[in-house]
Design an enzyme around this catalytic site. Structure first.
Site, PDB file in Angstrom:
ATOM      1  N   LYS A   1       0.816  -1.193   0.000  1.00 43.84           N
ATOM      2  CA  LYS A   1       0.000   0.000   0.000  1.00 43.84           C
ATOM      3  C   LYS A   1       0.860   1.257   0.000  1.00 43.84           C
ATOM      4  CE  LYS A   1      -3.025  -2.426   3.217  1.00 43.84           C
ATOM      5  NZ  LYS A   1      -3.411  -2.474   4.648  1.00 43.84           N
ATOM      6  N   GLY A   2       2.142   1.080   0.349  1.00 41.42           N
ATOM      7  CA  GLY A   2       3.010   2.217   0.644  1.00 41.42           C
ATOM      8  C   GLY A   2       3.159   3.217  -0.487  1.00 41.42           C
TER       9      GLY A   2
ATOM     10  N   GLU B   1       7.546   2.275  -6.228  1.00 39.68           N
ATOM     11  CA  GLU B   1       7.641   1.703  -4.880  1.00 39.68           C
ATOM     12  C   GLU B   1       7.869   2.841  -3.885  1.00 39.68           C
ATOM     13  OE1 GLU B   1       6.995  -0.273  -2.692  1.00 39.68           O
ATOM     14  OE2 GLU B   1       8.382  -1.966  -2.607  1.00 39.68           O
TER      15      GLU B   1
ATOM     16  N   ASP C   1      14.924  -0.498   0.893  1.00 38.22           N
ATOM     17  CA  ASP C   1      15.681  -0.655   2.124  1.00 38.22           C
ATOM     18  C   ASP C   1      16.741  -1.736   1.858  1.00 38.22           C
ATOM     19  OD1 ASP C   1      16.023  -0.191   4.906  1.00 38.22           O
ATOM     20  OD2 ASP C   1      14.725  -1.836   5.432  1.00 38.22           O
TER      21      ASP C   1
ATOM     22  N   LYS D   1      17.105   4.102   0.855  1.00 39.26           N
ATOM     23  CA  LYS D   1      17.870   4.023   2.104  1.00 39.26           C
ATOM     24  C   LYS D   1      19.112   3.184   1.812  1.00 39.26           C
ATOM     25  CE  LYS D   1      14.989   3.417   5.862  1.00 39.26           C
ATOM     26  NZ  LYS D   1      14.386   2.551   6.905  1.00 39.26           N
TER      27      LYS D   1
ATOM     28  N   VAL E   1      10.980   5.851   8.722  1.00 43.15           N
ATOM     29  CA  VAL E   1      10.144   6.992   8.338  1.00 43.15           C
ATOM     30  C   VAL E   1       8.686   6.579   8.144  1.00 43.15           C
ATOM     31  CG1 VAL E   1      11.963   8.401   7.310  1.00 43.15           C
ATOM     32  CG2 VAL E   1      10.854   6.645   5.923  1.00 43.15           C
TER      33      VAL E   1
ATOM     34  N   ASP F   1       3.839   3.529   6.534  1.00 46.45           N
ATOM     35  CA  ASP F   1       3.118   3.294   7.787  1.00 46.45           C
ATOM     36  C   ASP F   1       4.015   2.860   8.939  1.00 46.45           C
ATOM     37  OD1 ASP F   1       3.662   0.616   6.749  1.00 46.45           O
ATOM     38  OD2 ASP F   1       2.293  -0.076   8.306  1.00 46.45           O
TER      39      ASP F   1
ATOM     40  N   ARG G   1      -0.018   6.607   7.326  1.00 41.90           N
ATOM     41  CA  ARG G   1       0.117   6.677   5.862  1.00 41.90           C
ATOM     42  C   ARG G   1      -0.430   7.993   5.306  1.00 41.90           C
ATOM     43  NH1 ARG G   1       1.472   1.508   3.954  1.00 41.90           N
ATOM     44  NH2 ARG G   1       0.560  -0.235   5.083  1.00 41.90           N
TER      45      ARG G   1
HETATM   46  P1  5GP Z   1      13.160  -3.975   1.341  1.00 38.97           P
HETATM   47  O1  5GP Z   1      12.667  -5.248   0.714  1.00 38.97           O
HETATM   48  O2  5GP Z   1      13.834  -3.044   0.386  1.00 38.97           O
HETATM   49  O3  5GP Z   1      14.001  -4.259   2.560  1.00 38.97           O
HETATM   50  O4  5GP Z   1      11.912  -3.301   1.970  1.00 38.97           O
HETATM   51  C1  5GP Z   1      11.054  -2.468   1.319  1.00 38.97           C
HETATM   52  C2  5GP Z   1       9.816  -2.309   2.186  1.00 38.97           C
HETATM   53  O5  5GP Z   1      10.151  -2.201   3.565  1.00 38.97           O
HETATM   54  C3  5GP Z   1       9.105  -1.044   1.852  1.00 38.97           C
HETATM   55  O6  5GP Z   1       8.195  -1.221   0.789  1.00 38.97           O
HETATM   56  C4  5GP Z   1       8.421  -0.710   3.171  1.00 38.97           C
HETATM   57  O7  5GP Z   1       7.195  -1.377   3.258  1.00 38.97           O
HETATM   58  C5  5GP Z   1       9.337  -1.267   4.237  1.00 38.97           C
HETATM   59  N1  5GP Z   1      10.211  -0.245   4.839  1.00 38.97           N
HETATM   60  C6  5GP Z   1      11.550  -0.164   4.754  1.00 38.97           C
HETATM   61  N2  5GP Z   1      12.031   0.914   5.414  1.00 38.97           N
HETATM   62  C7  5GP Z   1      10.937   1.540   5.925  1.00 38.97           C
HETATM   63  C8  5GP Z   1      10.774   2.752   6.703  1.00 38.97           C
HETATM   64  O8  5GP Z   1      11.704   3.486   7.056  1.00 38.97           O
HETATM   65  N3  5GP Z   1       9.493   3.081   7.007  1.00 38.97           N
HETATM   66  C9  5GP Z   1       8.420   2.324   6.648  1.00 38.97           C
HETATM   67  N4  5GP Z   1       7.219   2.747   7.018  1.00 38.97           N
HETATM   68  N5  5GP Z   1       8.537   1.197   5.919  1.00 38.97           N
HETATM   69  C10 5GP Z   1       9.792   0.812   5.556  1.00 38.97           C
END
Ligand code: 5GP
Length: 180
Positions: free
Chosen positions: A43-44, A99, A103, A131, A153, A159, A165
């Site tokens: 949903k982000g 997206e 992260d 990030k 964040v 969220d 959100r």
């Molecule tokens: P990745 O697979 O790149 O580790 O994660 C991506 C997902 O992690 C994002 O779509 C989000 O849902 C969540 N996420 C990563 N960092 C943050 C953050 O700082 N805040 C929030 N709310 N969600 C995050």
């Protein structure tokens, strides 16, 4: 509702709107003469996507995927599950994945592999936030709103336990303790 600590504004509504308009102009210029299939990740990415597509002056279709990698926790398990797949076929189309944040990169890496296998004419990524300090796998980011440090964040679609959100700005939760 968990006690999430104090909110500290990282990017104001005005800063975000200026940056999103720039991204829209850049995407419009890069895809001149083509039409675009925008794939939003629920949903982000919804708030970012809603603003972004209104800054793009191209023929454009919208579709959505929902994936789950974190559940209600805030650290990565590395497990990506498809909760909702696309409604449309993307073969031969110019696809832009939108997206909220990258992260570890695991979610986007998985989605890129999945969608690339469906034969799009092109496949690019547009993320609101990057990030880089937390990256575990390399992923190509074609359009990035803001690069941020390793902080958790919320707001502008992102969220904490499904809340926040709807904030029109991006904030850091100070004192957020749940990261593993
Ligand atoms: P990745 O697979 O790149 O580790 O994660 C991506 C997902 O992690 C994002 O779509 C989000 O849902 C969540 N996420 C990563 N960092 C943050 C953050 O700082 N805040 C929030 N709310 N969600 C995050």
């Amino acid at each position: 509702m968990p006690n999430a600590g104090e909110l500290r504004v990282l990017y104001t509504r005005e800063a975000i709107s200026g940056r999103v308009a720039e991204l829209g102009r850049q995407i419009t210029a890069d895809y001149q003469g083509r039409s675009l299939c925008v794939v939003g990740i629920l949903k982000g990415a919804t708030i970012f996507l809603a603003d972004l597509v209104r800054s793009i002056s191209l023929p454009l279709t919208l579709d959505f995927m929902a994936v789950s990698s974190y559940g209600h926790a805030t650290s990565s398990t590395g497990v990506v599950r498809i909760l909702k797949d696309l409604d449309t076929h993307i073969a031969g189309h110019h696809v832009l994945i939108v997206e909220d944040i990258v992260d570890s990169g695991l979610t986007l890496r998985y989605l890129l592999n999945l969608l690339a296998a469906r034969g799009p004419a092109s496949l690019r990524t547009c993320v609101f936030l990057d990030k880089p300090a937390r990256r575990e796998v390399e992923v190509p980011l074609d359009y990035v709103g803001f690069a941020i440090p390793d902080v958790f964040v919320v707001g502008y679609g992102l969220d904490y336990a499904e809340d926040y959100r709807h904030l029109p700005y991006l904030a850091v939760i100070d004192g957020e303790k749940s990261r593993g």
